[in-house]
Scaffold this motif. Sequence first.
Motif, mmCIF file in Angstrom:
data_model
loop_
_atom_site.group_PDB
_atom_site.id
_atom_site.type_symbol
_atom_site.label_atom_id
_atom_site.label_comp_id
_atom_site.label_asym_id
_atom_site.label_seq_id
_atom_site.Cartn_x
_atom_site.Cartn_y
_atom_site.Cartn_z
ATOM 1 N N ALA A 142 33.227 64.813 11.805
ATOM 2 C CA ALA A 142 33.854 63.720 11.061
ATOM 3 C C ALA A 142 33.665 63.900 9.566
ATOM 4 O O ALA A 142 34.587 63.648 8.778
ATOM 5 C CB ALA A 142 33.275 62.383 11.515
ATOM 6 N N GLU A 143 32.488 64.345 9.150
ATOM 7 C CA GLU A 143 32.239 64.550 7.722
ATOM 8 C C GLU A 143 33.072 65.678 7.151
ATOM 9 O O GLU A 143 33.309 65.721 5.937
ATOM 10 C CB GLU A 143 30.749 64.826 7.492
ATOM 11 C CG GLU A 143 29.857 63.613 7.716
ATOM 12 C CD GLU A 143 28.386 63.933 7.548
ATOM 13 O OE1 GLU A 143 28.053 65.144 7.436
ATOM 14 O OE2 GLU A 143 27.565 63.002 7.536
ATOM 15 N N GLY A 151 37.547 62.127 18.481
ATOM 16 C CA GLY A 151 37.540 61.256 19.645
ATOM 17 C C GLY A 151 36.494 61.735 20.632
ATOM 18 O O GLY A 151 36.257 62.941 20.758
ATOM 19 N N LYS A 153 29.546 55.847 19.796
ATOM 20 C CA LYS A 153 29.464 54.930 18.665
ATOM 21 C C LYS A 153 29.808 55.617 17.354
ATOM 22 O O LYS A 153 30.314 54.988 16.426
ATOM 23 C CB LYS A 153 28.065 54.309 18.589
ATOM 24 C CG LYS A 153 27.740 53.399 19.772
ATOM 25 C CD LYS A 153 26.312 52.892 19.712
ATOM 26 C CE LYS A 153 26.109 51.950 18.550
ATOM 27 N NZ LYS A 153 24.748 51.366 18.545
ATOM 28 N N GLU A 171 46.527 61.099 8.352
ATOM 29 C CA GLU A 171 46.358 60.996 6.913
ATOM 30 C C GLU A 171 47.688 61.252 6.201
ATOM 31 O O GLU A 171 48.577 61.908 6.713
ATOM 32 C CB GLU A 171 45.297 61.985 6.421
ATOM 33 C CG GLU A 171 45.675 63.458 6.552
ATOM 34 C CD GLU A 171 45.312 64.016 7.901
ATOM 35 O OE1 GLU A 171 45.482 65.240 8.094
ATOM 36 O OE2 GLU A 171 44.864 63.240 8.758
ATOM 37 N N ARG A 216 29.189 63.717 14.163
ATOM 38 C CA ARG A 216 29.033 63.391 12.747
ATOM 39 C C ARG A 216 29.484 64.534 11.838
ATOM 40 O O ARG A 216 30.228 64.311 10.868
ATOM 41 C CB ARG A 216 27.580 63.039 12.445
ATOM 42 C CG ARG A 216 27.307 62.748 10.965
ATOM 43 C CD ARG A 216 25.863 62.371 10.719
ATOM 44 N NE ARG A 216 24.936 63.419 11.137
ATOM 45 C CZ ARG A 216 24.666 64.513 10.409
ATOM 46 N NH1 ARG A 216 25.252 64.690 9.235
ATOM 47 N NH2 ARG A 216 23.806 65.411 10.849
ATOM 48 N N ALA A 230 31.971 58.191 17.021
ATOM 49 C CA ALA A 230 33.317 58.758 17.025
ATOM 50 C C ALA A 230 34.323 57.778 16.434
ATOM 51 O O ALA A 230 34.136 56.562 16.483
ATOM 52 C CB ALA A 230 33.722 59.131 18.444
ATOM 53 N N ARG A 231 35.392 58.343 15.880
ATOM 54 C CA ARG A 231 36.478 57.500 15.354
ATOM 55 C C ARG A 231 37.196 56.791 16.503
ATOM 56 O O ARG A 231 37.622 55.646 16.364
ATOM 57 C CB ARG A 231 37.456 58.403 14.591
ATOM 58 C CG ARG A 231 38.622 57.682 13.931
ATOM 59 C CD ARG A 231 38.204 56.960 12.672
ATOM 60 N NE ARG A 231 39.349 56.374 11.995
ATOM 61 C CZ ARG A 231 40.096 56.996 11.092
ATOM 62 N NH1 ARG A 231 39.829 58.261 10.776
ATOM 63 N NH2 ARG A 231 41.098 56.387 10.497
ATOM 64 N N LEU A 232 37.328 57.468 17.625
ATOM 65 C CA LEU A 232 37.952 56.886 18.815
ATOM 66 C C LEU A 232 37.033 57.150 20.001
ATOM 67 O O LEU A 232 36.800 58.297 20.355
ATOM 68 C CB LEU A 232 39.331 57.502 19.058
ATOM 69 C CG LEU A 232 40.041 57.054 20.336
ATOM 70 C CD1 LEU A 232 40.340 55.562 20.285
ATOM 71 C CD2 LEU A 232 41.318 57.847 20.556
ATOM 72 N N ASP A 244 36.284 52.078 22.467
ATOM 73 C CA ASP A 244 37.526 51.449 22.033
ATOM 74 C C ASP A 244 38.513 51.328 23.184
ATOM 75 O O ASP A 244 39.315 50.391 23.227
ATOM 76 C CB ASP A 244 38.169 52.274 20.905
ATOM 77 C CG ASP A 244 37.257 52.427 19.710
ATOM 78 O OD1 ASP A 244 36.876 51.397 19.128
ATOM 79 O OD2 ASP A 244 36.902 53.577 19.370
ATOM 80 N N GLU A 273 37.597 65.740 10.150
ATOM 81 C CA GLU A 273 38.273 65.719 11.441
ATOM 82 C C GLU A 273 38.361 64.287 11.985
ATOM 83 O O GLU A 273 37.467 63.466 11.759
ATOM 84 C CB GLU A 273 37.533 66.593 12.459
ATOM 85 C CG GLU A 273 37.491 68.069 12.103
ATOM 86 C CD GLU A 273 38.836 68.741 12.217
ATOM 87 O OE1 GLU A 273 39.789 68.095 12.713
ATOM 88 O OE2 GLU A 273 38.960 69.896 11.803
ATOM 89 N N TYR A 274 39.431 64.003 12.698
ATOM 90 C CA TYR A 274 39.575 62.734 13.411
ATOM 91 C C TYR A 274 38.990 62.969 14.801
ATOM 92 O O TYR A 274 39.596 63.636 15.629
ATOM 93 C CB TYR A 274 41.054 62.359 13.507
ATOM 94 C CG TYR A 274 41.321 60.946 13.950
ATOM 95 C CD1 TYR A 274 41.804 59.999 13.055
ATOM 96 C CD2 TYR A 274 41.098 60.548 15.258
ATOM 97 C CE1 TYR A 274 42.060 58.696 13.457
ATOM 98 C CE2 TYR A 274 41.351 59.250 15.659
ATOM 99 C CZ TYR A 274 41.827 58.338 14.765
ATOM 100 O OH TYR A 274 42.073 57.054 15.167
#
Length: 398
Positions: free
Chosen positions: A131-132, A138, A151, A258, A128, A153-155, A171, A135-136
């Motif tokens: 990501a905040e 995985g 759950k 991005e 978290r 994570a982005r990936l 994913d 960062e992308y």
Amino acid sequence: AAAAEQAATGRRVLALVAADGALPPAAPDAPLPDGIRPLGAVVLAERLRNDADKTVAFFGREEVALKVLSGDNPATVGAIARDAGIPAQSDALDGGALPEDDAELLSAVRAAPAIGRISPEDKARVVRVLAEDGEYVGMLGDGVNDVPALKGARLAIAQGSGTQMARSVSDLVLVSGEFDEVPRMVHEGRQILRNIQRVARLFVTKAVFTAFLLITIAIPSGVFPLLPRQFTLVSSLTIGIPAFFLALAPSTGPWRPEGFLKAIARFSLPAGIATGAGILVAYLLARHGFDASLEEGRTVTVATVTASGLAIVMVLEDEPGKRRLVVAGLCALMALGFLLVCAIPVARDFFDLADPTGGMAAAWAIGTVVTLTLLAAALRLVKLLDARAERASAAGTR
């Protein structure tokens, strides 16, 4: 002391002890029984996969930072991360003593190669805070303890040998369970995205210079400088056929998800306006400077668009290498195709192209030079502005 020494070398150490009394009730913070006697230690050595160092090296080249989150001893986890080649600025963190403040945790996680003795909740917290911070993220996991982080994570990637719950929230699932499949996946994905961006730049550039010609020539005069069949010819030679090969050809280089649309607009707007200005100069010069007919003016426009479009294709390949040479060969074939159309009477009549004259050649040469000059100047200005923005961003970060 012996257990700590073994753990520091990347070993897993299990202690065997005997107790005279009954064991206390099971609980997360249950105390050790009284009167325990150490009997010995079981030392387990980790065996890294043969391709682990290559996988880590690949992610390093792709500017992807790897972090190991494990429930094992921090010293053991840190030693394994070191042996695998994961760079670090500090030792592995102890999951039982992570900072409460998110900013401090973020700084600690960035510097450390691994976190040992980490709980499922703290795994999710690490995901978290990264990501905040933009960062992308995985996450690769195989157990129930990894589910909260997967759950968040982005990936989310699960191993095929993992638990059903881990696979169901992910994913992607690595059916073979081999981590070396991920670099191949990343390489293919980034290649597709880089090629899509190149092709999108071509099509948007075409749309921009077409709109420019509509505003500057078609609307004021009621005559568009290209017939539909002529537009089909130049579009095929400068966009359609090159785009087909650019979309499928191998490519290398970094990729950031991005700014996709911004990167396209930053190239296509100046390139399209520069191309449109060059075409405008060539058409007006042919029509009013050399008294060419409408058919001759359109022929000059077709030649100028073809030369300018192939130049844009070459500009897109701004990194030297084998791919650039291949693209240069492709552009040469497209130019040869245009010359053949002009040389074959049947093709020339079908596309309504006039026989070349000295005035037409002069108008085409001047328009092409104007296009290439404006294109180089516009893209140079864009690079300077990007460099200034990067320096300002870096100064703000410091």
